[in-house]
Design an enzyme around this catalytic site. Structure first.
Site, PDB file in Angstrom:
ATOM      1  N   ARG A  73      -3.793   4.043  -3.288  1.00 13.62           N
ATOM      2  CA  ARG A  73      -5.269   4.313  -3.440  1.00 13.62           C
ATOM      3  C   ARG A  73      -5.443   6.026  -3.393  1.00 13.62           C
ATOM      4  O   ARG A  73      -4.699   6.837  -2.660  1.00 13.62           O
ATOM      5  CB  ARG A  73      -6.090   3.863  -2.046  1.00 13.62           C
ATOM      6  CG  ARG A  73      -6.183   2.609  -2.092  1.00 13.62           C
ATOM      7  CD  ARG A  73      -7.737   2.247  -2.665  1.00 13.62           C
ATOM      8  NE  ARG A  73      -7.879   0.717  -2.513  1.00 13.62           N
ATOM      9  CZ  ARG A  73      -7.624   0.118  -3.566  1.00 13.62           C
ATOM     10  NH1 ARG A  73      -7.223   0.621  -4.691  1.00 13.62           N
ATOM     11  NH2 ARG A  73      -7.504  -1.292  -3.584  1.00 13.62           N
ATOM     12  N   LYS A 115     -28.776 -16.840  23.503  1.00 13.92           N
ATOM     13  CA  LYS A 115     -28.795 -18.038  24.349  1.00 13.92           C
ATOM     14  C   LYS A 115     -30.343 -18.506  24.544  1.00 13.92           C
ATOM     15  O   LYS A 115     -30.791 -19.955  24.347  1.00 13.92           O
ATOM     16  CB  LYS A 115     -28.281 -18.482  25.475  1.00 13.92           C
ATOM     17  CG  LYS A 115     -26.717 -18.284  25.362  1.00 13.92           C
ATOM     18  CD  LYS A 115     -26.010 -18.634  26.664  1.00 13.92           C
ATOM     19  CE  LYS A 115     -24.646 -18.823  26.491  1.00 13.92           C
ATOM     20  NZ  LYS A 115     -23.651 -19.055  27.651  1.00 13.92           N
ATOM     21  N   ARG A 160       0.660  -1.256   0.031  1.00 12.88           N
ATOM     22  CA  ARG A 160       0.135   0.062   0.065  1.00 12.88           C
ATOM     23  C   ARG A 160       0.716   1.379  -0.050  1.00 12.88           C
ATOM     24  O   ARG A 160       1.329   1.852   1.114  1.00 12.88           O
ATOM     25  CB  ARG A 160      -0.766  -0.112   1.287  1.00 12.88           C
ATOM     26  CG  ARG A 160      -2.072  -0.729   1.072  1.00 12.88           C
ATOM     27  CD  ARG A 160      -3.040  -0.409  -0.052  1.00 12.88           C
ATOM     28  NE  ARG A 160      -3.531   0.919   0.510  1.00 12.88           N
ATOM     29  CZ  ARG A 160      -4.760   0.987   1.190  1.00 12.88           C
ATOM     30  NH1 ARG A 160      -5.627   0.127   1.370  1.00 12.88           N
ATOM     31  NH2 ARG A 160      -5.160   2.294   1.461  1.00 12.88           N
ATOM     32  N   ASP A 214     -22.916 -25.674  29.211  1.00 15.15           N
ATOM     33  CA  ASP A 214     -22.497 -24.708  30.315  1.00 15.15           C
ATOM     34  C   ASP A 214     -22.707 -25.541  31.506  1.00 15.15           C
ATOM     35  O   ASP A 214     -21.849 -25.356  32.514  1.00 15.15           O
ATOM     36  CB  ASP A 214     -23.434 -23.572  30.420  1.00 15.15           C
ATOM     37  CG  ASP A 214     -22.675 -22.417  29.428  1.00 15.15           C
ATOM     38  OD1 ASP A 214     -21.595 -22.763  29.071  1.00 15.15           O
ATOM     39  OD2 ASP A 214     -23.441 -21.755  28.930  1.00 15.15           O
ATOM     40  N   SER A 253     -13.425 -18.533  21.658  1.00 15.43           N
ATOM     41  CA  SER A 253     -13.852 -19.951  21.292  1.00 15.43           C
ATOM     42  C   SER A 253     -13.238 -20.256  20.031  1.00 15.43           C
ATOM     43  O   SER A 253     -12.892 -21.278  19.544  1.00 15.43           O
ATOM     44  CB  SER A 253     -15.460 -20.040  21.177  1.00 15.43           C
ATOM     45  OG  SER A 253     -15.892 -19.913  22.311  1.00 15.43           O
TER      46      SER A 253
HETATM   47  P1  NAP Z   1     -26.089 -12.338  33.088  1.00 19.39           P
HETATM   48  O1  NAP Z   1     -26.989 -13.356  32.499  1.00 19.39           O
HETATM   49  O2  NAP Z   1     -25.972 -10.954  32.736  1.00 19.39           O
HETATM   50  O3  NAP Z   1     -25.949 -12.473  34.702  1.00 19.39           O
HETATM   51  C1  NAP Z   1     -25.004 -11.360  35.476  1.00 19.39           C
HETATM   52  C2  NAP Z   1     -25.544 -11.630  36.902  1.00 19.39           C
HETATM   53  O4  NAP Z   1     -24.690 -10.851  37.619  1.00 19.39           O
HETATM   54  C3  NAP Z   1     -26.765 -11.024  37.003  1.00 19.39           C
HETATM   55  O5  NAP Z   1     -27.605 -11.720  38.077  1.00 19.39           O
HETATM   56  C4  NAP Z   1     -26.644  -9.634  37.611  1.00 19.39           C
HETATM   57  O6  NAP Z   1     -27.309  -9.108  38.519  1.00 19.39           O
HETATM   58  C5  NAP Z   1     -25.425  -9.923  38.506  1.00 19.39           C
HETATM   59  N1  NAP Z   1     -24.612  -8.740  38.252  1.00 19.39           N
HETATM   60  C6  NAP Z   1     -24.082  -7.935  37.437  1.00 19.39           C
HETATM   61  N2  NAP Z   1     -23.147  -7.002  37.914  1.00 19.39           N
HETATM   62  C7  NAP Z   1     -23.441  -6.754  39.117  1.00 19.39           C
HETATM   63  C8  NAP Z   1     -22.882  -5.911  40.155  1.00 19.39           C
HETATM   64  N3  NAP Z   1     -22.204  -4.940  40.059  1.00 19.39           N
HETATM   65  N4  NAP Z   1     -23.262  -6.150  41.527  1.00 19.39           N
HETATM   66  C9  NAP Z   1     -23.986  -7.482  41.838  1.00 19.39           C
HETATM   67  N5  NAP Z   1     -24.576  -8.417  40.897  1.00 19.39           N
HETATM   68  C10 NAP Z   1     -24.166  -8.157  39.387  1.00 19.39           C
HETATM   69  O7  NAP Z   1     -24.407 -12.968  32.602  1.00 19.39           O
HETATM   70  P2  NAP Z   1     -24.010 -14.584  32.488  1.00 19.39           P
HETATM   71  O8  NAP Z   1     -24.338 -14.993  31.137  1.00 19.39           O
HETATM   72  O9  NAP Z   1     -24.698 -15.184  33.688  1.00 19.39           O
HETATM   73  O10 NAP Z   1     -22.326 -14.311  32.826  1.00 19.39           O
HETATM   74  C11 NAP Z   1     -21.952 -13.866  33.975  1.00 19.39           C
HETATM   75  C12 NAP Z   1     -20.399 -13.902  34.143  1.00 19.39           C
HETATM   76  O11 NAP Z   1     -20.103 -15.255  34.051  1.00 19.39           O
HETATM   77  C13 NAP Z   1     -19.743 -13.170  33.189  1.00 19.39           C
HETATM   78  O12 NAP Z   1     -18.664 -12.729  33.715  1.00 19.39           O
HETATM   79  C14 NAP Z   1     -19.238 -14.249  32.122  1.00 19.39           C
HETATM   80  O13 NAP Z   1     -18.032 -13.882  31.355  1.00 19.39           O
HETATM   81  C15 NAP Z   1     -19.138 -15.425  33.146  1.00 19.39           C
HETATM   82  N6  NAP Z   1     -19.167 -16.770  32.162  1.00 19.39           N
HETATM   83  C16 NAP Z   1     -18.274 -17.569  32.189  1.00 19.39           C
HETATM   84  C17 NAP Z   1     -18.362 -18.850  31.547  1.00 19.39           C
HETATM   85  C18 NAP Z   1     -17.126 -19.746  31.444  1.00 19.39           C
HETATM   86  O14 NAP Z   1     -16.971 -20.437  30.678  1.00 19.39           O
HETATM   87  N7  NAP Z   1     -16.133 -19.440  32.335  1.00 19.39           N
HETATM   88  C19 NAP Z   1     -19.437 -19.109  31.002  1.00 19.39           C
HETATM   89  C20 NAP Z   1     -20.611 -18.422  31.004  1.00 19.39           C
HETATM   90  C21 NAP Z   1     -20.581 -17.116  31.530  1.00 19.39           C
HETATM   91  P3  NAP Z   1     -28.558  -8.288  38.086  1.00 19.39           P
HETATM   92  O15 NAP Z   1     -29.791  -9.408  37.417  1.00 19.39           O
HETATM   93  O16 NAP Z   1     -29.371  -7.663  39.330  1.00 19.39           O
HETATM   94  O17 NAP Z   1     -28.294  -7.528  37.094  1.00 19.39           O
END
Ligand code: NAP
Length: 504
Positions: free
Chosen positions: A67, A301, A36, A337, A247
């Site tokens: 370009r 999901k 380029r 999961d 992934s």
């Molecule tokens: P999600 O459905 O958005 O659920 C998040 C949960 O965390 C909700 O209950 C939320 O509460 C709560 N929360 C968020 N911020 C908060 C805070 N500041 N204080 C207190 N509670 C809080 O998300 P998810 O899919 O379950 O994923 C959650 C975490 O798990 C993520 O960090 C994700 O990366 C991790 N994860 C890891 C794997 C793995 O393979 N290792 C797989 C799946 C998920 P509210 O309902 O009150 O908002």
């Protein structure tokens, strides 16, 4: 059978010296080079001979490009100067020069060598619905290769690009067709197997010449571009966003370790029903590919549920699917999961009758709770908003308490399912008051960036056993792999691929 795929390394350096250093890398990592020239700040565009200093280092067939600014060029060079440089530079040094269709007539007056001419069309805003007409127009200009690069604003736009490639193959035309942007990355990965003359790759992060471009190294080693054919089994991940996901690294490494003709693609999907209709459902899809299944991530999901023919018992009970398998023309939803979350725990203790505190009540919490209850554990959920989590607690018939009562918890196993402590969210914060850890033997954090969250650091400092979210990430991926391939993956290579991807 290997495809004739060509990885073209794009040199986007600002000085001749750094371009020379980068050319040396490109010679090793790519099959072709695109220079380029419009990026170079210390180049005399009026002197064709000046190209010699670059070509003395080049060992691969090379395209020269300079370009126009309105076609994405990095600096203004008068049209007569840059077109002369391209036409004469191709005659003397390069395999090809790339001239924009809008400037074809001006270039034609310079008597270019047609066998070295690429005529290109770019659209950085959209993929126009009349792309086929644009293709018809630009292919009227005699050239060796025609190129169409347009921005994909949705994955649907890639269908227009693949359609062009199909037409070009039928008429024996050489075409480079690319959908730019995150939504278009599948054209960069599958395009060559469907006839695209090449795919472009960058040589360093931040040196990409267009959005969505992969590195040459990833194209060659991670996606194994030279092995992809129309027969390659397709898997991938649908979500939004997906390009940050570990992934593709995990699964592609595992396919390579077993020598399987499979690829795992990042698929940025916004409209799930539309994606299923046009890319997935065997009787309606427009994409010609051997789809075996895919992972499903945030935010899809739950949205995929009504689009599937069948759900396995776990996915049905949880009401969420993270894996789709296409089998005998039927779409089957699974949730890996659950077992993925449990495997790392079960490796270190039995869960029957254990008191477990689950922090958070989102999607991941559902999988964890279901898995724990199925193994006979006693579960209490702690959330910041008890009212919001009430349905979940009722569904599973478990105790629900506010987060601040964690300090009184007598749980033996504590599992964080919230994003607290995650890089880019609240890194360094501990979701749990340290006093709440007093009775725990095992502390498990689903967060995997950083690998050791503050929660895990604090638990480790108190002599507790800790489990990182990385273990779940790899375990659930291993189970997905088995569903698509009916083979056991090499979990060690999956883990090291995950670690490399996370540390990038
Ligand atoms: P999600 O459905 O958005 O659920 C998040 C949960 O965390 C909700 O209950 C939320 O509460 C709560 N929360 C968020 N911020 C908060 C805070 N500041 N204080 C207190 N509670 C809080 O998300 P998810 O899919 O379950 O994923 C959650 C975490 O798990 C993520 O960090 C994700 O990366 C991790 N994860 C890891 C794997 C793995 O393979 N290792 C797989 C799946 C998920 P509210 O309902 O009150 O908002």
């Amino acid at each position: 059978m290997n495809s004739p795929a060509k990885i073209c390394a794009v040199i986007t350096e600002e000085t001749v010296d750094t371009a020379i250093a980068t050319i040396k890398r490109a010679n090793r990592e790519a099959d072709m080079i695109e220079l380029r020239l419009d990026y170079l700040r210390d180049f005399d565009f009026t002197k064709v001979e000046h190209l010699r200093i670059l070509f003395d280092e080049i060992a691969l067939p090379t395209i020269i490009t300079c370009r126009a600014v309105d076609e994405g060029g990095k600096q203004y060079v008068a049209d007569e100067i840059r077109l002369n440089l391209l036409v004469e530079g191709a005659k003397r040094f390069a395999a090809y020069c790339d001239v924009e269709a809008a400037h074809y007539e001006q270039a034609a007056k310079l008597s270019p060598d047609i066998s070295k001419l690429i005529v290109s069309y770019h659209n950085f805003n959209e993929t126009p619905a009349n792309l086929s007409e644009i293709y018809e127009q630009i292919t009227k200009f005699p050239a060796s290769i025609h190129k169409i690069a347009t921005r994909a604003n949705s994955i649907n736009d890639t269908l227009l690009t693949f359609h062009l490639l199909e037409g070009a193959q039928k008429t024996n035309r050489q075409l480079i067709a690319i959908s730019m942007n995150e939504a278009g990355v599948i054209t960069r990965l599958l395009g060559c197997s469907r006839g695209s003359f090449l795919t472009y790759g960058s040589l360093a992060e931040g040196r990409e010449s267009a959005p969505g471009q992969f590195s040459c190294e990833d194209l060659r080693n991670l996606f194994r571009l030279h092995q992809i054919t129309c027969d390659t089994a397709i898997t991938g991940i649908i979500g939004n966003p997906v390009l940050h996901s570990a992934s593709p690294a995990i699964h592609n490494r595992a396919f390579a370790a077993l020598g399987l003709d499979f690829i795992y693609l990042p698929l940025e999907v916004v409209e799930v029903p539309d994606f299923f209709k046009r890319f997935v459902q065997p009787n309606t899809r427009e994409m010609d590919w051997k789809l075996h299944g895919f992972s499903v991530t945030i935010p899809h999901k739950v949205a995929v549920l009504p689009l599937l023919d069948e759900l396995d018992a776990t996915a049905e009970k949880i009401g969420a699917v993270n894996t789709v398998v296409l089998q005998d023309q039927r779409l089957i939803g699974y949730n890996t999961d659950v077992d993925g979350a449990m495997q790392p725990l079960e490796k270190i203790c039995s869960l029957a009758d254990k008191h477990c505190a689950v922090i958070g009540a989102g999607g991941a919490a559902r999988a964890v709770i279901y898995g724990l209850l199925a193994r006979g554990a006693q579960v209490t959920v702690y959330t910041r908003d008890v009212n919001r989590a009430r349905t979940l607690a009722e569904n599973f018939a478990i105790e629900l308490l506010p987060m601040d009562s964690l300090v009184q918890s007598a749980a033996e196993i504590l599992i964080n399912t919230t994003p607290i402590g995650m890089h880019g969210h609240s890194e360094g914060e501990n979701v749990v008051p340290v006093a709440a850890l007093k009775n725990c033997g095992v502390v498990y954090d689903l967060v995997y960036t950083p690998l050791e969250t503050q929660l895990l650091k604090d638990a480790k400092a108190r002599g507790m056993q800790t489990i990182s979210g990385l273990d779940m990430l790899v375990a659930q991926a291993g189970l997905q792999f088995e569903l698509w391939t009916a083979q056991k993956p090499n979990l060690t290579s999956m883990r090291s691929a995950a670690l490399e991807a996370i540390r990038q």
